[in-house]
Design a protein around this motif. Structure first.
Motif, mmCIF file in Angstrom:
data_model
loop_
_atom_site.group_PDB
_atom_site.id
_atom_site.type_symbol
_atom_site.label_atom_id
_atom_site.label_comp_id
_atom_site.label_asym_id
_atom_site.label_seq_id
_atom_site.Cartn_x
_atom_site.Cartn_y
_atom_site.Cartn_z
ATOM 1 N N THR A 220 0.834 -1.444 0.059
ATOM 2 C CA THR A 220 0.056 -0.164 0.103
ATOM 3 C C THR A 220 0.123 1.158 -0.040
ATOM 4 N N GLY A 221 1.267 1.668 -0.975
ATOM 5 C CA GLY A 221 1.428 3.306 -1.234
ATOM 6 C C GLY A 221 0.491 4.185 -0.726
ATOM 7 N N GLU A 222 1.050 5.314 -0.701
ATOM 8 C CA GLU A 222 0.233 7.051 -0.122
ATOM 9 C C GLU A 222 1.057 8.061 -0.728
ATOM 10 N N ARG A 223 0.185 8.716 -0.738
ATOM 11 C CA ARG A 223 0.651 10.197 -1.597
ATOM 12 C C ARG A 223 -0.169 11.033 -0.560
ATOM 13 N N LEU A 224 0.744 12.412 -0.214
ATOM 14 C CA LEU A 224 0.540 13.036 0.625
ATOM 15 C C LEU A 224 -0.339 14.459 0.270
ATOM 16 N N ILE A 225 -1.320 15.035 0.175
ATOM 17 C CA ILE A 225 -1.506 15.949 -0.573
ATOM 18 C C ILE A 225 -1.994 16.872 0.364
ATOM 19 N N PRO A 226 -1.524 18.266 0.401
ATOM 20 C CA PRO A 226 -1.788 19.636 0.878
ATOM 21 C C PRO A 226 -2.991 19.406 0.728
ATOM 22 N N PHE A 227 -4.405 19.985 1.718
ATOM 23 C CA PHE A 227 -5.475 20.451 1.240
ATOM 24 C C PHE A 227 -5.156 21.996 1.866
ATOM 25 N N GLY A 229 -6.216 25.366 -1.317
ATOM 26 C CA GLY A 229 -6.115 25.719 -2.643
ATOM 27 C C GLY A 229 -5.566 25.393 -4.034
ATOM 28 N N VAL A 230 -4.680 25.800 -4.192
ATOM 29 C CA VAL A 230 -3.617 25.433 -5.482
ATOM 30 C C VAL A 230 -3.759 23.800 -5.927
ATOM 31 N N TYR A 231 -4.326 22.945 -4.797
ATOM 32 C CA TYR A 231 -3.926 21.356 -4.982
ATOM 33 C C TYR A 231 -5.333 20.859 -4.831
ATOM 34 N N VAL A 232 -6.163 21.008 -4.024
ATOM 35 C CA VAL A 232 -7.991 20.416 -4.168
ATOM 36 C C VAL A 232 -8.531 21.642 -4.644
ATOM 37 N N LYS A 233 -9.425 21.245 -5.837
ATOM 38 C CA LYS A 233 -10.681 21.851 -6.961
ATOM 39 C C LYS A 233 -11.372 21.666 -6.516
ATOM 40 N N THR A 234 -11.862 19.980 -5.694
ATOM 41 C CA THR A 234 -13.257 19.887 -5.843
ATOM 42 C C THR A 234 -13.432 19.131 -4.729
ATOM 43 N N VAL A 235 -14.414 19.164 -3.453
ATOM 44 C CA VAL A 235 -15.003 17.837 -2.751
ATOM 45 C C VAL A 235 -16.758 17.863 -2.906
ATOM 46 N N ASP A 236 -16.372 16.989 -3.635
ATOM 47 C CA ASP A 236 -18.047 16.318 -3.783
ATOM 48 C C ASP A 236 -18.289 14.923 -2.899
ATOM 49 N N ARG A 237 -19.328 15.609 -1.824
ATOM 50 C CA ARG A 237 -19.640 14.557 -0.301
ATOM 51 C C ARG A 237 -20.729 13.133 -0.763
ATOM 52 N N VAL A 243 -11.351 16.045 -6.127
ATOM 53 C CA VAL A 243 -10.734 16.414 -7.350
ATOM 54 C C VAL A 243 -9.545 17.241 -7.056
ATOM 55 N N VAL A 244 -8.721 16.484 -7.248
ATOM 56 C CA VAL A 244 -6.845 17.670 -7.164
ATOM 57 C C VAL A 244 -6.249 17.717 -8.624
ATOM 58 N N ASP A 245 -5.245 19.298 -8.040
ATOM 59 C CA ASP A 245 -4.330 19.861 -8.831
ATOM 60 C C ASP A 245 -3.188 18.898 -8.182
ATOM 61 N N TRP A 246 -2.673 17.713 -8.730
ATOM 62 C CA TRP A 246 -2.021 16.242 -8.766
ATOM 63 C C TRP A 246 -1.788 15.192 -9.777
#
Length: 250
Positions: A220-227, A229-237, A243-246
């Motif tokens: 199991t790998g992991e990615r650490l994505i800062p929450f 605005g430059v990376y996180v574009k949409t949170v659709d619960r 959706v992220v820019d990553w």
């Protein structure tokens, strides 16, 4: 809430360990994050009175009730009883998230479930307030220091439905982000949110994904994505998707 520094890279097979005092199978605690760019407004506390956040009981107090059935489906672990407080049966709770970041649930929820080694108890919180970096509470059926000490080490769970309502639609509790699928703007699946990390400045998504090492073994790998605005574009619960820019190669 605990903080740890993010690490670079995405080929780590490490798995997060339960936080101190946390049950291994517990749902993640209820800290919240703001969607990037949202106005910085603290989540309010409903059902409290005075600056201390003390509650007044709205119903007759019962005792501490053993519970044979499982916890409610929406139960979330929010802290653990660290010690007795004073001589009159109050308990000292170490929250997994400080007040105004999810610890408010300990101030607003009147029904608590206490768990230790498979033993479960239901109790009414008669009064609770912030005390330094902890929360102290008076529980029904807990009338002296000995009774409070007997509850030491129990994790505290409250229903997600009892969490205070956040002030803004662009605020999210961590527990609502965990389990969401993450993809980039090109539609490439990046994994699923397995955990949240607080580095002091902002929250970080820990995104787990299946990977294969050079030796051909799966891990199991992991990615650490800062929450942010430059990376996180949409949170659709509703769609259970972030959706992220990553890039998948980051």
């Amino acid at each position: 809430m605990p903080a740890r520094d993010p690490q670079n890279g995405h080929d780590s097979g490490s798995i997060s360990q339960p936080k101190p005092g946390q049950e291994e199978t517990a749902a993640t605690f209820g800290a919240f994050v703001r969607k990037p760019g949202a106005r910085r407004v603290a989540a309010g506390v409903s059902g409290t009175s005075g600056a201390s956040g003390a509650q007044t009981p709205s119903q007759s107090a019962g005792g501490i009730e053993p519970v044979e059935r499982r916890l409610p489906d929406d139960a979330v672990e929010v802290g653990f009883i660290a010690d007795a407080y004073g001589l009159k049966g109050w308990v000292k709770v170490t929250p997994h998230a400080h007040g105004k970041s999810g610890g408010d649930a300990l101030l607003t929820a009147k029904r608590w479930w206490l768990v230790k080694r498979g033993d479960c108890k239901a109790v009414t919180s008669l009064q609770s307030k912030v005390h330094s970096d902890s929360i102290v509470a008076r529980l029904s059926g807990c009338d002296d220091r000995d009774a409070a000490l007997a509850l030491k080490g129990h994790t505290v769970h409250v229903a997600r439905s009892d969490f205070p309502k956040l002030d803004d639609e662009d605020e999210f509790y961590w527990v609502d982000l965990i389990g969401l699928d993450v993809e980039n703007e090109a539609g490439v699946a990046l994994g699923r949110v397995a955990d949240m990390i607080d580095n002091g400045a902002h929250s970080i998504l820990r995104v787990a994904y299946p990977a294969t090492g050079k030796d051909g073994k799966a891990f199991t790998g992991e990615r650490l994505i800062p929450f942010v605005g430059v990376y996180v574009k949409t949170v659709d619960r509703a769609a259970k998707r972030i959706v992220v820019d990553w890039d998948a190669d980051y």
